[in-house]
Design a protein around this motif. Structure first.
Motif, PDB file in Angstrom:
ATOM      1  N   GLN A 208     -26.215 -26.209  21.592  1.00 29.25           N
ATOM      2  CA  GLN A 208     -25.950 -26.577  20.197  1.00 29.25           C
ATOM      3  C   GLN A 208     -25.916 -25.366  19.272  1.00 29.25           C
ATOM      4  O   GLN A 208     -25.397 -25.455  18.163  1.00 29.25           O
ATOM      5  CB  GLN A 208     -27.019 -27.581  19.740  1.00 29.25           C
ATOM      6  CG  GLN A 208     -26.887 -28.919  20.452  1.00 29.25           C
ATOM      7  CD  GLN A 208     -28.127 -29.789  20.307  1.00 29.25           C
ATOM      8  OE1 GLN A 208     -29.257 -29.287  20.294  1.00 29.25           O
ATOM      9  NE2 GLN A 208     -27.934 -31.093  20.223  1.00 29.25           N
ATOM     10  N   ASP A 209     -26.495 -24.255  19.693  1.00 32.79           N
ATOM     11  CA  ASP A 209     -26.376 -22.957  19.040  1.00 32.79           C
ATOM     12  C   ASP A 209     -26.740 -22.984  17.559  1.00 32.79           C
ATOM     13  O   ASP A 209     -25.934 -22.629  16.692  1.00 32.79           O
ATOM     14  CB  ASP A 209     -24.948 -22.429  19.215  1.00 32.79           C
ATOM     15  CG  ASP A 209     -24.841 -20.942  18.879  1.00 32.79           C
ATOM     16  OD1 ASP A 209     -25.868 -20.237  18.980  1.00 32.79           O
ATOM     17  OD2 ASP A 209     -23.734 -20.494  18.519  1.00 32.79           O
ATOM     18  N   PRO A 210     -27.971 -23.379  17.210  1.00 33.36           N
ATOM     19  CA  PRO A 210     -28.347 -23.361  15.795  1.00 33.36           C
ATOM     20  C   PRO A 210     -28.379 -21.941  15.239  1.00 33.36           C
ATOM     21  O   PRO A 210     -28.595 -20.970  15.964  1.00 33.36           O
ATOM     22  CB  PRO A 210     -29.741 -23.987  15.799  1.00 33.36           C
ATOM     23  CG  PRO A 210     -30.256 -23.771  17.177  1.00 33.36           C
ATOM     24  CD  PRO A 210     -29.064 -23.828  18.076  1.00 33.36           C
ATOM     25  N   ASP A 211     -28.190 -21.847  13.923  1.00 34.06           N
ATOM     26  CA  ASP A 211     -28.218 -20.550  13.239  1.00 34.06           C
ATOM     27  C   ASP A 211     -29.637 -20.125  12.876  1.00 34.06           C
ATOM     28  O   ASP A 211     -29.900 -18.933  12.708  1.00 34.06           O
ATOM     29  CB  ASP A 211     -27.375 -20.625  11.960  1.00 34.06           C
ATOM     30  CG  ASP A 211     -25.939 -20.985  12.255  1.00 34.06           C
ATOM     31  OD1 ASP A 211     -25.209 -20.142  12.785  1.00 34.06           O
ATOM     32  OD2 ASP A 211     -25.560 -22.151  11.973  1.00 34.06           O
ATOM     33  N   VAL A 212     -30.533 -21.096  12.731  1.00 32.99           N
ATOM     34  CA  VAL A 212     -31.923 -20.839  12.341  1.00 32.99           C
ATOM     35  C   VAL A 212     -32.817 -21.741  13.176  1.00 32.99           C
ATOM     36  O   VAL A 212     -32.503 -22.924  13.384  1.00 32.99           O
ATOM     37  CB  VAL A 212     -32.161 -21.139  10.848  1.00 32.99           C
ATOM     38  CG1 VAL A 212     -33.615 -20.843  10.466  1.00 32.99           C
ATOM     39  CG2 VAL A 212     -31.213 -20.357   9.963  1.00 32.99           C
TER      40      VAL A 212
END
Length: 658
Positions: A208-212
């Protein structure tokens, strides 16, 4: 013969690697937090290398049938005695306003090993180069790097090194200001009764590669062995932490408490700590906070609280999302001795005849004046590229739980949540509402999305409490006594008990989604998991997602908990009834300015928001006159006073030139 510092001065006069054998031998002989606390950090101090019998075996958390333990104390932690080329366990960072702050956690070092860590980076087209070195602190074995003049517009590989061979590598990501959607992972409550990897969660997050990443507390439940528990947490999550900004704040279990009312740094004296203050020595509390939160951007109000306990509340902007990071335990008043006891514990109320207003007494604090002031100023300041705002803290501003500990253990009110004291809760929510910000938290072991009410249902901001990452300790359920939906239920929801309710503290809340455990003894049915929040800067919408721990996102699984996702409009975080509209503002010479609206009769700042484009029509909640202030990043450039609300199509327009 008694080991004394005088004796050590005679037998150990040599200096080794910049530190004396005297101090090291003395540290090995004396508990680091004094004779009164011999068990604090016992696994990582003294002759820790001789304590290998306490290390976990691969099946230490399994019963005879191979199932994960769900009762009893924590299983044994990982061994602290690792090969010496593996002593750098993990690293994590934030960057803000040209300052990189990176923390590294090492396994315990041996007496003949240097206590220095080095930070190296590899800019594009260049070789690795050292940019900082720092002391490895004891106790704790943590190391911290601060680099000023950091260029946040580029991806930069990094590695933390110790000695000749030990290193941990990662990537400092560029600030994703160009992305339309910024994704935040919301996580908390990582049970120490279930040891071993968190592969299923990490695999999902990488897909899902969250930014934070936001870890909201209870990263470990090893109350007196924080370093061992923190290392265990790092081993579990380092493959996602290593390459994106991470917010981590300690909660009660991290500092060795079942619950925490910090009372601005006081000292707790009773079992359960409901009298307020901290149980363990200041040095231990500060060590825990340093290990977990030193890497956060600098605190705007860094003065310590009583007894010199440090603070870390601050702000951070990533990709245009401006986060206020709060300490909702540190300043809070303890209930014992302040209000009558109305249950088996000072913080639990089971008396159905009690009046919630009777416990909302003058002088009780929640966030405290310093954090309220910080929130007030933050809500009006959009500098640093801020486009939308969000508040992060440990626990929820309501008691959105009925069953505590078991599916039949009903509790009327829990004073550990931020629903009490109610006046402090309402002051906090008004400040959050001014920024049109949602609130993200954990702690409750029960995932919910609520819309807070302050004066009435629905007039406050939204709150999303994440589920426990791994919950083998304390189940909670949303289960109204009459098993009926409240007024204004969510249309077509698969959940039966949505709508408007009052929690046990009398606070109005609107329940939008909840994820009750089906069977707390079965890890597949405990409702473990995590949240994802998507901030769409273009559409001005926010989507809350809630993912089961054992979902297979990396394999294409799209099944969230029933009732999710929940999508809201940014301006719905201010749910007050609209009484009229001010003239539409047409901006010349600037796009996306900040607009602040003030009710003149009260002087109350209604909201401050960064608008999109060159037009914005302010809404108001009373019929009197209002002032509108505008500016590029703060409402400090122009002011228009005496504006009276009209129906939207009759309010007219105003030209605003920059």
């Amino acid at each position: 013969m008694k080991l004394t510092r005088r004796l050590l001065l005679k037998i150990a006069p040599v200096v080794l690697l910049g530190q004396s054998c005297i101090s090291r031998a003395f540290a090995a002989a004396v508990p680091p937090f004094g004779e009164k606390y011999p068990n604090l950090e016992s696994l990582t101090t003294g002759e820790w290398w001789n304590k290998g019998a306490l290390a976990a075996t691969p099946n230490a958390n399994k019963n005879a049938k191979g199932k994960t333990k769900a009762a009893g104390g924590p299983a044994a932690p990982p061994s602290m005695n690792v090969p010496r080329d593996e002593v750098v366990c993990f690293a994590y960072y934030t960057q803000q306003n040209g300052v990189l702050k990176l923390s590294a956690q090492l396994f315990p070092l041996k007496p003949d090993e240097e206590r220095v860590a080095r930070l190296e980076v590899r800019p594009a087209g260049e070789d690795w180069k050292e940019i900082a070195r720092t002391e490895v602190l004891y106790p704790g074995w943590d190391a911290h790097f601060r680099v000023e003049g950091w260029d946040g517009s580029k991806n930069v590989p990094y590695r933390v090194r110790h000695g000749e061979k030990a290193m941990f590598e990662g990537l400092i990501r560029r600030d994703p200001v160009e992305k339309e959607v910024i994704v935040v992972a919301n996580m908390s409550c990582n049970s120490s009764r279930t040891i071993g990897p968190r592969t299923e969660i990490v695999d999902n997050l990488r897909a899902q590669d969250p930014d934070v990443l936001f870890f909201g507390g209870d990263q470990t439940y090893r109350h007196t062995e924080h370093t061992a528990g923190w290392i265990e947490f790092g081993l579990q999550f380092r493959d996602i932490i290593r390459d994106r900004p991470t917010v981590c704040i300690p909660d009660d279990h991290d500092v060795g408490h079942p619950n925490l009312w910090g009372e601005e740094g006081g000292q707790s004296h009773i079992e359960g700590d409901a009298d307020g203050g901290y149980r363990y020595p200041v040095a231990y509390v500060n060590q825990v906070q340093r290990q977990q939160s030193w890497h956060l951007p600098d605190a705007p109000d860094p003065a310590p609280v009583n007894r010199d306990i440090s603070v870390y509340f601050t702000r951070m902007t990533v990709g245009g999302i401006d986060f206020a990071i709060l300490e909702d335990r540190k300043f809070k008043t303890g209930p014992a001795g302040m209000i009558p006891q109305m249950g088996p514990r000072p913080d639990h109320i089971n008396d159905p005849s009690y009046d919630p207003k009777s416990i909302d007494l003058p002088g009780l604090e929640l966030l405290g004046p310093r954090q309220e002031k910080f929130l007030h100023e933050w809500s009006q300041d959009y500098s640093g590229g801020a486009e939308m705002k969000c508040v992060l803290s440990a626990t929820a501003f309501c008691g959105a739980v009925h069953m505590h500990g078991g599916p039949n253990s009903r509790l009327l009110a829990d004073l550990d949540c931020n629903g009490w004291p109610q006046s402090g809760r309402n002051r906090a929510l008004r400040e959050i509402r001014r920024a049109w910000a949602p609130h993200l938290c954990g702690d409750q072991h029960l995932a919910v999305v609520v819309k807070h009410g302050i004066e009435t249902f629905g007039d406050g901001p939204f709150g999303f409490t994440s589920p426990a990452l791994v919950n083998t300790i304390y189940g909670r359920w949303w289960h109204p006594l009459d098993e009926q939906a409240g007024p204004n239920p969510v249309p077509n929801s698969p959940l039966p008990w949505t709508g408007d309710f009052k929690d046990g503290l009398g606070n109005p809340i609107s329940m939008l989604a909840y994820a009750n455990p089906e069977n707390i003894q079965n890890e597949q049915q405990r409702a473990d998991g995590y949240g994802l929040i998507r901030f769409d800067k273009k559409s001005r919408k926010i989507t809350f997602e809630c993912w089961p721990r054992f979902s297979k996102v990396s394999e294409g699984d799209k099944a969230q908990f029933p009732g999710w996702p929940v999508t809201i409009a940014l301006d719905a975080n201010d749910g007050r009834a609209i009484q009229g509209w001010l003239p539409e503002l047409i901006f010349e010479g600037v796009e996306n300015p900040v607009v602040q609206v003030i009710e003149e009769a009260t002087g109350d700042i209604l909201y401050a928001v960064r608008v999109q484009g060159t037009r914005f029509q302010p809404r108001v909640y009373s019929t009197g006159k209002h002032t509108v202030k505008v500016g590029r990043d703060r409402p400090d450039a122009q002011s228009m006073e005496g504006l009276e609300p009209r129906p939207k199509d009759m309010a007219g327009s105003r030209q605003v030139k920059f």
